[in-house]
Design an enzyme around this catalytic site. Sequence first.
Site, mmCIF file in Angstrom:
data_model
loop_
_atom_site.group_PDB
_atom_site.id
_atom_site.type_symbol
_atom_site.label_atom_id
_atom_site.label_comp_id
_atom_site.label_asym_id
_atom_site.label_seq_id
_atom_site.Cartn_x
_atom_site.Cartn_y
_atom_site.Cartn_z
ATOM 1 N N GLY A 130 25.770 100.822 88.120
ATOM 2 C CA GLY A 130 26.879 99.870 88.108
ATOM 3 C C GLY A 130 28.021 100.364 87.246
ATOM 4 N N SER A 132 31.560 101.105 88.994
ATOM 5 C CA SER A 132 32.831 100.642 89.571
ATOM 6 C C SER A 132 32.967 99.118 89.568
ATOM 7 C CB SER A 132 32.944 101.131 91.011
ATOM 8 O OG SER A 132 32.841 102.519 91.050
ATOM 9 N N SER A 164 25.872 101.258 95.272
ATOM 10 C CA SER A 164 24.957 101.764 96.301
ATOM 11 C C SER A 164 23.530 101.304 96.006
ATOM 12 C CB SER A 164 24.968 103.288 96.328
ATOM 13 O OG SER A 164 26.265 103.774 96.576
ATOM 14 N N GLU A 247 21.275 120.323 86.772
ATOM 15 C CA GLU A 247 21.596 121.189 87.906
ATOM 16 C C GLU A 247 23.099 121.287 88.115
ATOM 17 O OE1 GLU A 247 19.041 119.303 90.660
ATOM 18 O OE2 GLU A 247 20.589 117.973 91.413
ATOM 19 N N GLU A 373 42.177 112.907 94.964
ATOM 20 C CA GLU A 373 43.382 112.936 94.110
ATOM 21 C C GLU A 373 42.990 113.168 92.650
ATOM 22 O OE1 GLU A 373 42.708 110.651 96.332
ATOM 23 O OE2 GLU A 373 44.361 110.626 97.764
HETATM 24 C C1 LIG Z 1 29.721 106.455 99.272
HETATM 25 C C2 LIG Z 1 30.133 105.859 97.951
HETATM 26 C C3 LIG Z 1 29.144 105.463 97.067
HETATM 27 C C4 LIG Z 1 29.505 104.876 95.853
HETATM 28 N N1 LIG Z 1 28.483 104.461 95.037
HETATM 29 C C5 LIG Z 1 28.794 103.896 93.856
HETATM 30 C C6 LIG Z 1 27.755 103.434 92.986
HETATM 31 O O1 LIG Z 1 26.567 103.521 93.302
HETATM 32 N N2 LIG Z 1 28.093 102.858 91.819
HETATM 33 C C7 LIG Z 1 29.395 102.735 91.442
HETATM 34 O O2 LIG Z 1 29.625 102.241 90.360
HETATM 35 N N3 LIG Z 1 30.416 103.120 92.252
HETATM 36 C C8 LIG Z 1 30.137 103.697 93.457
HETATM 37 N N4 LIG Z 1 31.168 104.101 94.293
HETATM 38 C C9 LIG Z 1 32.548 103.806 93.919
HETATM 39 C C10 LIG Z 1 33.356 105.046 93.586
HETATM 40 O O3 LIG Z 1 32.927 105.602 92.375
HETATM 41 C C11 LIG Z 1 34.834 104.604 93.537
HETATM 42 O O4 LIG Z 1 35.169 104.139 94.834
HETATM 43 C C12 LIG Z 1 35.745 105.737 93.136
HETATM 44 O O5 LIG Z 1 35.531 106.067 91.788
HETATM 45 C C13 LIG Z 1 37.217 105.405 93.392
HETATM 46 O O6 LIG Z 1 37.577 104.226 92.753
HETATM 47 P P1 LIG Z 1 38.309 103.015 93.517
HETATM 48 O O7 LIG Z 1 37.547 102.762 94.798
HETATM 49 O O8 LIG Z 1 38.432 101.889 92.542
HETATM 50 O O9 LIG Z 1 39.718 103.539 93.928
HETATM 51 P P2 LIG Z 1 41.032 103.589 93.010
HETATM 52 O O10 LIG Z 1 40.686 104.183 91.702
HETATM 53 O O11 LIG Z 1 41.666 102.230 93.030
HETATM 54 O O12 LIG Z 1 41.919 104.604 93.806
HETATM 55 C C14 LIG Z 1 42.690 104.235 94.952
HETATM 56 C C15 LIG Z 1 43.539 105.448 95.342
HETATM 57 O O13 LIG Z 1 44.458 105.766 94.292
HETATM 58 C C16 LIG Z 1 44.261 107.099 93.846
HETATM 59 N N5 LIG Z 1 44.421 107.205 92.393
HETATM 60 C C17 LIG Z 1 43.915 106.374 91.445
HETATM 61 N N6 LIG Z 1 44.257 106.798 90.216
HETATM 62 C C18 LIG Z 1 45.007 107.926 90.386
HETATM 63 C C19 LIG Z 1 45.622 108.843 89.500
HETATM 64 N N7 LIG Z 1 45.565 108.674 88.171
HETATM 65 N N8 LIG Z 1 46.294 109.890 90.027
HETATM 66 C C20 LIG Z 1 46.357 110.089 91.369
HETATM 67 N N9 LIG Z 1 45.790 109.253 92.265
HETATM 68 C C21 LIG Z 1 45.114 108.195 91.785
HETATM 69 C C22 LIG Z 1 42.834 107.430 94.208
HETATM 70 O O14 LIG Z 1 42.600 108.800 94.287
HETATM 71 C C23 LIG Z 1 42.696 106.711 95.550
HETATM 72 O O15 LIG Z 1 43.229 107.466 96.602
HETATM 73 C C24 LIG Z 1 30.852 104.681 95.510
HETATM 74 C C25 LIG Z 1 31.850 105.060 96.416
HETATM 75 C C26 LIG Z 1 31.495 105.636 97.629
HETATM 76 C C27 LIG Z 1 32.582 106.011 98.584
#
Ligand SMILES: Cc1cc2nc3c(=O)[nH]c(=O)nc-3n(C[C@H](O)[C@H](O)[C@H](O)COP(=O)(O)OP(=O)(O)OC[C@H]3O[C@@H](n4cnc5c(N)ncnc54)[C@H](O)[C@@H]3O)c2cc1C
Length: 389
Positions: A130, A132, A164, A247, A373
């Site tokens: 947990g 995000s 997830s 790893e 990004e």
């Molecule tokens: C298959 C999958 C499994 C996942 N599993 C987990 C999990 O088990 N536990 C968990 O906690 N999370 C999980 N996540 C969440 C994942 O870690 C987040 O989706 C990811 O870190 C991106 O954060 P966000 O979705 O809040 O997007 P945001 O951070 O809101 O980003 C939105 C857009 O803005 C861009 N952006 C944001 N900040 C910047 C910056 N400073 N400079 C340039 N561009 C920027 C990003 O690159 C993106 O394109 C999972 C995601 C996926 C896709």
Amino acid sequence: MRLAWDPTDEAFREELRAFIDAHCPPQARVGKDFLGGDDEIIPDWAREWQATLFDHGWMIPGYPPELGGRNATPVQTLIYLEELARQGIPRSVHFGGYAIVGPSLLEFGNDEQKAMAPAAIRGDTVWCVGMSEPDAGSDLANLQTRAVLDGDSFIVNGQKVWTSYATVAQKCFCYVRTNPNVPKHKGISVLIIDLDTPGVDVRPLRQISGGSEFAEVFFTDVVVPASNLVGELDNGWRITMGSLAHERGGLWVEGVFGCQRAVEGLVALAERRGLAGDPAVRRRLAAAYERVATLKALGYKGFAGFAQGSSAPEHSYMKLATAELRRELFELGMDLQGPFGAVVEPAFTEERARWQQGFFVGLAANIGGGTSEIQRNTVATRVLGLPKG
Ligand SMILES: Cc1cc2nc3c(=O)[nH]c(=O)nc-3n(C[C@H](O)[C@H](O)[C@H](O)COP(=O)(O)OP(=O)(O)OC[C@H]3O[C@@H](n4cnc5c(N)ncnc54)[C@H](O)[C@@H]3O)c2cc1C
């Protein structure tokens, strides 16, 4: 750079191959490339396979036997990762337990928490991670889920998202804010939260691929024993940085070999559809092959440095490059099917919609574990030394 393995390492590879031939279930051979639409989030074959790997010392080879390994060297670990990736075989369909939680408990946990690691790595206990939240993804330090110490317990309130395997997990390795009055990354802690605790509400999210491996997790006045704190209070940021060490030098392997498998599949698909002589198709396939070969060479170059104890800047680039290439390859797979490429119904598509499903999964690969990004920012600032924009 010497590009040959020595005989001991080749023997290690042969032993692994023999083990795979003897024990790997057929379902694992189509593994996680083609997720989607499968309602059984952790199928029985996957649980059994993970336990078999652990019991034979093939789960995390660098670890000792009691932790599912065989004290393998870094080079052998690379061979192991390469061999599984080459054959497209996953170790587990839920990576959080063995890749993040188990190693973190071993590194940061107290004795009682360390004792939970084998079950996490073997998959007997299913964990979710947990991190995000709606406003804390790329900017993880912005997380707002609060945990307030009250006597012997923390009281937790807040929300996680994209968690997830939360619908099938027993425990959550949960990042919480324990101090709102310090710079944001300094007030974070990690708690082990049993998901059947009153006040925890797990709500599945439906994905574009049809599957539902994600959930939102809501916490309302959840009482968590203070003894479930992992590491020091307010020092959880260290744990986010600390996992995966066992790893780290091989994290690129699955991405590169996944792309290699995709290119091999594309060539076969082009031949089947009578497109192998088409100059435009040939050009795209050759360009894809070239990129895979370049990335593989880059990965080995980085590993050679890593194995000698230096940092491997090449590897910062690999997640970005392989995630983007993979998406393009699966898109090419859809193109090669002509109009059928737009159909996702398995019965009407090539290889049961392998390319369509892989494309959807590829979209996620550009986000999970750090978006493209953010990876670009990391390469710009940490590898190239450019100023922060
Ligand atoms: C298959 C999958 C499994 C996942 N599993 C987990 C999990 O088990 N536990 C968990 O906690 N999370 C999980 N996540 C969440 C994942 O870690 C987040 O989706 C990811 O870190 C991106 O954060 P966000 O979705 O809040 O997007 P945001 O951070 O809101 O980003 C939105 C857009 O803005 C861009 N952006 C944001 N900040 C910047 C910056 N400073 N400079 C340039 N561009 C920027 C990003 O690159 C993106 O394109 C999972 C995601 C996926 C896709």
